[in-house]
Design an enzyme around this catalytic site. Structure first.
Site, PDB file in Angstrom:
ATOM      1  N   ASP A  15       0.835  -1.205   0.000  1.00 53.69           N
ATOM      2  CA  ASP A  15       0.000   0.000   0.000  1.00 53.69           C
ATOM      3  C   ASP A  15       0.867   1.251   0.000  1.00 53.69           C
ATOM      4  O   ASP A  15       1.956   1.261   0.578  1.00 53.69           O
ATOM      5  CB  ASP A  15      -0.902  -0.029   1.246  1.00 53.69           C
ATOM      6  CG  ASP A  15      -2.054   0.946   1.143  1.00 53.69           C
ATOM      7  OD1 ASP A  15      -2.277   1.515   0.058  1.00 53.69           O
ATOM      8  OD2 ASP A  15      -2.732   1.154   2.165  1.00 53.69           O
ATOM      9  N   TRP A  20       3.049   7.861  -2.509  1.00 53.90           N
ATOM     10  CA  TRP A  20       4.467   8.017  -2.882  1.00 53.90           C
ATOM     11  C   TRP A  20       4.575   8.945  -4.088  1.00 53.90           C
ATOM     12  O   TRP A  20       5.418   9.856  -4.119  1.00 53.90           O
ATOM     13  CB  TRP A  20       5.055   6.640  -3.203  1.00 53.90           C
ATOM     14  CG  TRP A  20       6.522   6.640  -3.488  1.00 53.90           C
ATOM     15  CD1 TRP A  20       7.526   6.405  -2.601  1.00 53.90           C
ATOM     16  CD2 TRP A  20       7.151   6.875  -4.761  1.00 53.90           C
ATOM     17  NE1 TRP A  20       8.750   6.490  -3.229  1.00 53.90           N
ATOM     18  CE2 TRP A  20       8.549   6.780  -4.552  1.00 53.90           C
ATOM     19  CE3 TRP A  20       6.677   7.167  -6.040  1.00 53.90           C
ATOM     20  CZ2 TRP A  20       9.472   6.960  -5.579  1.00 53.90           C
ATOM     21  CZ3 TRP A  20       7.588   7.348  -7.061  1.00 53.90           C
ATOM     22  CH2 TRP A  20       8.972   7.242  -6.821  1.00 53.90           C
ATOM     23  N   HIS A  32       2.899   3.317  -8.986  1.00 52.30           N
ATOM     24  CA  HIS A  32       2.704   1.884  -9.242  1.00 52.30           C
ATOM     25  C   HIS A  32       3.938   1.276  -9.925  1.00 52.30           C
ATOM     26  O   HIS A  32       4.295   0.131  -9.663  1.00 52.30           O
ATOM     27  CB  HIS A  32       1.455   1.665 -10.099  1.00 52.30           C
ATOM     28  CG  HIS A  32       0.176   2.042  -9.394  1.00 52.30           C
ATOM     29  ND1 HIS A  32      -0.088   1.672  -8.095  1.00 52.30           N
ATOM     30  CD2 HIS A  32      -0.907   2.758  -9.797  1.00 52.30           C
ATOM     31  CE1 HIS A  32      -1.280   2.145  -7.740  1.00 52.30           C
ATOM     32  NE2 HIS A  32      -1.792   2.818  -8.758  1.00 52.30           N
ATOM     33  N   LEU A 126      10.832 -20.759  -4.483  1.00 52.21           N
ATOM     34  CA  LEU A 126       9.789 -19.892  -3.913  1.00 52.21           C
ATOM     35  C   LEU A 126       8.459 -20.069  -4.648  1.00 52.21           C
ATOM     36  O   LEU A 126       8.430 -20.068  -5.877  1.00 52.21           O
ATOM     37  CB  LEU A 126      10.240 -18.429  -4.040  1.00 52.21           C
ATOM     38  CG  LEU A 126       9.205 -17.358  -3.674  1.00 52.21           C
ATOM     39  CD1 LEU A 126       9.002 -17.294  -2.165  1.00 52.21           C
ATOM     40  CD2 LEU A 126       9.638 -15.985  -4.205  1.00 52.21           C
TER      41      LEU A 126
HETATM   42  C1  FPP Z   1      -1.704   0.235  -3.305  1.00 51.82           C
HETATM   43  O1  FPP Z   1      -1.304   1.561  -3.442  1.00 51.82           O
HETATM   44  C2  FPP Z   1      -1.229  -0.575  -4.386  1.00 51.82           C
HETATM   45  C3  FPP Z   1      -2.036  -1.176  -5.326  1.00 51.82           C
HETATM   46  C4  FPP Z   1      -3.497  -1.056  -5.327  1.00 51.82           C
HETATM   47  C5  FPP Z   1      -1.488  -1.954  -6.424  1.00 51.82           C
HETATM   48  C6  FPP Z   1      -0.272  -2.750  -6.152  1.00 51.82           C
HETATM   49  C7  FPP Z   1       0.393  -2.939  -7.449  1.00 51.82           C
HETATM   50  C8  FPP Z   1       1.718  -2.935  -7.663  1.00 51.82           C
HETATM   51  C9  FPP Z   1       2.694  -2.861  -6.565  1.00 51.82           C
HETATM   52  C10 FPP Z   1       2.303  -2.984  -9.028  1.00 51.82           C
HETATM   53  C11 FPP Z   1       1.984  -4.177  -9.858  1.00 51.82           C
HETATM   54  C12 FPP Z   1       2.006  -5.476  -9.170  1.00 51.82           C
HETATM   55  C13 FPP Z   1       2.785  -6.541  -9.560  1.00 51.82           C
HETATM   56  C14 FPP Z   1       2.634  -7.856  -8.864  1.00 51.82           C
HETATM   57  C15 FPP Z   1       3.757  -6.429 -10.622  1.00 51.82           C
HETATM   58  P1  FPP Z   1      -2.409   2.685  -3.575  1.00 51.82           P
HETATM   59  O2  FPP Z   1      -2.549   3.028  -5.006  1.00 51.82           O
HETATM   60  O3  FPP Z   1      -3.662   2.249  -2.907  1.00 51.82           O
HETATM   61  O4  FPP Z   1      -1.717   3.829  -2.774  1.00 51.82           O
HETATM   62  P2  FPP Z   1      -2.422   5.008  -1.979  1.00 51.82           P
HETATM   63  O5  FPP Z   1      -3.230   4.361  -0.879  1.00 51.82           O
HETATM   64  O6  FPP Z   1      -1.261   5.785  -1.463  1.00 51.82           O
HETATM   65  O7  FPP Z   1      -3.262   5.766  -2.956  1.00 51.82           O
END
Ligand code: FPP
Length: 237
Positions: A15, A20, A32, A126
């Site tokens: 999260d 960020w 992302h 893994l």
């Molecule tokens: C949360 O941050 C993150 C997500 C909803 C997506 C996670 C995805 C990735 C890390 C990239 C792709 C994944 C893989 C497996 C390659 P948020 O957008 O909710 O952050 P915020 O709460 O600060 O808005």
């Protein structure tokens, strides 16, 4: 000092990508993208520590509520990640698995998921499970539907519905329950992630944002896990 761990399974709620990016005046996709880099770091860290199972929450069943452009970006990143990492993961003995409902995903993403699972099925390094369009409530309801269907069909007696029978109908079948659940970004919520499976997990909530996750962060979380005493309901020694 080298870290040794007997830990079997880490699950991570990644999260803070959006925050960020916002803190840097960048579009959310930039967060992302850096988040996908942090995924590489987490996978490398678990492999280096010899941890056999890692499960990552990449896209929840609630994430469809985000703007279509962000959903497209996340699906795009998943494609890029799998395409660019698959050969390396495979040669490193990683078994790739995906949990979550596939029906609603773009057709080519489903194909990519199926191909990468098939390619890496026999690997014994893994096990990397990626949750895409995953939600625990749906997973539990589908397990109940399956059990009910088997009872109606006369293949299962109600008295035989126990924890073992239930777990066999979950998407995580064959994967031990997480020992440690990590969530970044300072939020202290489970967000419908592995609700059945984390009954006895230790939770580590970190204030850092997911793109800043490093191997050191992983080591610190593992060390914190080892400082805790897991009792599974028993009294302390
Ligand atoms: C949360 O941050 C993150 C997500 C909803 C997506 C996670 C995805 C990735 C890390 C990239 C792709 C994944 C893989 C497996 C390659 P948020 O957008 O909710 O952050 P915020 O709460 O600060 O808005």
């Amino acid at each position: 000092m080298a870290l040794h761990t007997s830990l079997t399974h880490i699950a991570i709620i990644m999260d803070g990508n959006g925050r960020w990016a916002k803190a840097r005046g960048l579009p959310r996709i930039a967060g992302h993208q850096r988040g996908a880099e942090a995924v590489r770091t987490a996978v490398r860290g678990c492999r280096n520590l010899g941890i056999p199972y890692l499960t990552l929450y990449a896209f929840s069943s609630e994430n469809w509520k985000r703007p279509a452009s962000e959903v497209d970006d996340l699906m795009g990143l998943l494609r890029v990640y799998v395409r660019s990492e698959l050969a390396e993961l495979h040669s490193g003995g990683v078994r790739l698995r995906f949990i979550g409902e596939r029906d609603a995903l773009p057709r080519d993403v489903v194909t990519l998921i199926e191909e990468s699972e098939a390619l890496t099925r026999a690997n014994d390094g893994l096990t990397l499970s990626v949750a895409v369009n995953y939600g625990s409530h749906r997973e539990i309801i589908r397990a109940c539907q399956q059990l009910a269907g088997e009872v109606v069909a006369g293949r299962l007696a109600i008295a035989d519905i126990d924890e073992t029978a239930f777990v066999r109908r979950l998407e995580t079948v064959g994967i031990p329950d997480p020992d440690l659940l990590i969530r970044t970004s300072g939020e202290k919520r489970l967000s419908n992630f592995l609700l059945w499976q984390i009954a006895y997990s230790e939770f580590v909530f970190l204030d850092i944002l997911w793109p800043d996750f490093s191997e050191q962060t992983l080591h610190d979380a593992v060390a914190e896990y080892h400082n805790r005493e897991r009792r599974y309901g028993a009294s302390s020694a």
